[in-house]
Design a protein around this motif. Structure first.
Motif, PDB file in Angstrom:
ATOM      1  N   VAL A 182       0.765  -0.874  -0.450  1.00 44.07           N
ATOM      2  CA  VAL A 182      -0.326  -0.260   0.112  1.00 44.07           C
ATOM      3  C   VAL A 182       0.873   0.994  -0.071  1.00 44.07           C
ATOM      4  O   VAL A 182       0.529   2.718  -1.123  1.00 44.07           O
ATOM      5  CB  VAL A 182      -0.746  -0.237   1.165  1.00 44.07           C
ATOM      6  CG1 VAL A 182      -2.194   1.151   0.974  1.00 44.07           C
ATOM      7  CG2 VAL A 182      -1.555  -1.127   1.566  1.00 44.07           C
ATOM      8  N   GLY A 183       1.962   1.266   0.842  1.00 42.72           N
ATOM      9  CA  GLY A 183       3.116   2.734   0.550  1.00 42.72           C
ATOM     10  C   GLY A 183       3.486   2.517  -0.511  1.00 42.72           C
ATOM     11  O   GLY A 183       4.193   4.297  -0.331  1.00 42.72           O
ATOM     12  N   ALA A 184       3.394   1.017  -1.286  1.00 45.20           N
ATOM     13  CA  ALA A 184       4.723   1.709  -2.896  1.00 45.20           C
ATOM     14  C   ALA A 184       3.259   1.858  -3.940  1.00 45.20           C
ATOM     15  O   ALA A 184       3.811   1.649  -4.798  1.00 45.20           O
ATOM     16  CB  ALA A 184       5.656   0.612  -2.782  1.00 45.20           C
ATOM     17  N   GLU A 185       2.387   2.469  -3.297  1.00 45.96           N
ATOM     18  CA  GLU A 185       1.542   2.418  -4.825  1.00 45.96           C
ATOM     19  C   GLU A 185       1.702   3.214  -5.077  1.00 45.96           C
ATOM     20  O   GLU A 185       1.253   2.838  -6.720  1.00 45.96           O
ATOM     21  CB  GLU A 185       0.423   2.716  -4.076  1.00 45.96           C
ATOM     22  CG  GLU A 185      -1.030   1.932  -5.262  1.00 45.96           C
ATOM     23  CD  GLU A 185      -2.755   1.606  -3.957  1.00 45.96           C
ATOM     24  OE1 GLU A 185      -3.772   2.128  -5.442  1.00 45.96           O
ATOM     25  OE2 GLU A 185      -2.755   2.174  -3.221  1.00 45.96           O
ATOM     26  N   GLU A 186       1.661   5.062  -4.590  1.00 46.68           N
ATOM     27  CA  GLU A 186       2.280   5.819  -5.785  1.00 46.68           C
ATOM     28  C   GLU A 186       2.990   5.566  -6.934  1.00 46.68           C
ATOM     29  O   GLU A 186       3.658   5.584  -8.351  1.00 46.68           O
ATOM     30  CB  GLU A 186       2.108   6.946  -5.313  1.00 46.68           C
ATOM     31  CG  GLU A 186       2.333   8.410  -6.188  1.00 46.68           C
ATOM     32  CD  GLU A 186       2.262   9.567  -5.636  1.00 46.68           C
ATOM     33  OE1 GLU A 186       2.465  10.829  -5.507  1.00 46.68           O
ATOM     34  OE2 GLU A 186       2.274   9.140  -4.226  1.00 46.68           O
ATOM     35  N   LEU A 187       4.539   4.688  -6.130  1.00 52.82           N
ATOM     36  CA  LEU A 187       5.248   4.389  -6.969  1.00 52.82           C
ATOM     37  C   LEU A 187       5.229   3.044  -8.271  1.00 52.82           C
ATOM     38  O   LEU A 187       5.968   3.904  -8.921  1.00 52.82           O
ATOM     39  CB  LEU A 187       6.604   3.720  -5.838  1.00 52.82           C
ATOM     40  CG  LEU A 187       7.966   2.740  -6.270  1.00 52.82           C
ATOM     41  CD1 LEU A 187       8.385   4.677  -7.024  1.00 52.82           C
ATOM     42  CD2 LEU A 187       8.810   2.714  -5.253  1.00 52.82           C
ATOM     43  N   GLY A 188       4.412   2.032  -7.779  1.00 54.41           N
ATOM     44  CA  GLY A 188       4.220   0.885  -8.643  1.00 54.41           C
ATOM     45  C   GLY A 188       3.781   2.083 -10.016  1.00 54.41           C
ATOM     46  O   GLY A 188       3.951   1.544 -10.775  1.00 54.41           O
ATOM     47  N   ASN A 189       2.414   2.903  -9.813  1.00 55.37           N
ATOM     48  CA  ASN A 189       2.019   3.673 -10.330  1.00 55.37           C
ATOM     49  C   ASN A 189       2.426   4.009 -11.775  1.00 55.37           C
ATOM     50  O   ASN A 189       2.453   4.493 -12.897  1.00 55.37           O
ATOM     51  CB  ASN A 189       0.720   4.220  -9.833  1.00 55.37           C
ATOM     52  CG  ASN A 189      -0.774   3.745  -9.103  1.00 55.37           C
ATOM     53  OD1 ASN A 189      -0.818   2.584  -9.929  1.00 55.37           O
ATOM     54  ND2 ASN A 189      -1.283   4.221  -8.603  1.00 55.37           N
TER      55      ASN A 189
END
Length: 290
Positions: A182-189
């Motif tokens: 969840v904490g890396a969702e923005e990075l993943g996108n």
């Protein structure tokens, strides 16, 4: 020997959230190549399929781990990544901006516990140097700002701006250390967008290697030192010069170079931070891994 027979094959493990992970090779880039094996990457690519994503690590700084990923690993595998993720932390950038050293077992200096934009801005020059290093290989990176609890919004925004100024396609905060996926969702996108953009260009993915395979050994070493570290040049000890002559006579000139260097500085002196200039790299010894 019996144990090593099984260790030759990649080991399949999983993250806490059930993501499959291959562990195979990958010793630290300050003493070796610092990358997972080509075998593990190819298996992962096959299992993920054309619509999947495979993340492979190149350890330590972009001046050593990433350089070896491209100049050694990609050269031999023929693979080229869609995206490079460059990870920065605000604490490390403050150190490169002139902050006091951090020592295990000692209290964290105040500079790292409170907002200090001046120190951080000075240290961002080091991150920008690494971004330019990535771009030399033909790929613009996504910068991951590994955000910790003491980092302020203003600090994260400053790093983001400086990353974009240097040529990063995006720069986003990530708190995966605390919140997992969840904490890396923005990075993943951001990574998905960068990969989609690379695919949409229609251009064949290729790596701009720093040096040609048939270049002289000394020339390859000097190219890495100048292009990645920012050195003025290199010097060779008598011992290293003898090895240069020997390996040239033996026909080893087509082998890639795997430099052993501290990850704590662009120089060979771990105490020198930031983006130093006017230095040379001394090559003390050369060994053939063949």
């Amino acid at each position: 020997t019996v144990l090593m027979r099984d260790a030759i094959m990649p080991t399949l493990v999983q993250s806490l959230e059930g993501t499959p992970v291959f562990v195979h090779a990958g010793p630290f880039a300050n003493i070796a190549h610092g990358n997972s094996s080509i075998i593990a990457d190819r298996i992962a690519l096959k299992l993920a399929g054309e619509d999947g994503f495979v993340v492979t690590e190149a350890g330590f700084g972009a001046d050593i781990g990433m350089e070896k990923f491209f100049d050694i690993k990609c050269r031999y595998s023929g693979l080229a990544p869609n995206c490079v993720v460059l990870i920065s932390t605000i604490r490390a950038l403050k150190i490169h901006g002139g902050g006091p050293p951090v020592s295990p077992g000692k209290p964290l200096p105040e500079e790292y516990q409170s907002e200090n934009l001046e120190l951080l801005e000075a240290g961002c020059a080091n991150m920008q140097h690494h971004i330019r290093n990535v771009i030399k290989f033909g790929i613009k990176p996504v910068v991951c700002i590994n955000r910790f609890s003491l980092d302020t919004d203003a600090e994260v925004e400053l790093v983001r701006q400086k990353a974009l100024e240097a040529g990063a396609v995006e720069a986003v905060g990530s708190s995966h250390w605390e919140s997992g996926g969840v904490g890396a969702e923005e990075l993943g996108n951001a990574v998905i967008r960068a990969c989609d953009a690379a695919n949409a260009s229609g251009e064949e993915r290729k790596v701009n290697f720093l040096y040609e395979s048939d270049a002289p050994i000394a020339e390859k070493i000097e190219t890495i030192a100048k292009e990645m570290y920012g050195a003025d040049g290199v010097t060779f000890t008598d011992k290293a010069k003898k090895k240069l002559d020997l390996y040239t006579k033996l026909g080893y000139t087509t082998l890639p170079i795997c430099m052993a260097k501290t990850p704590l500085s662009l120089t060979t002196n771990p105490s020198i931070k930031g983006v130093p200039t006017g230095f040379t790299v001394e090559i003390k010894n050369i060994r053939a891994s063949i």
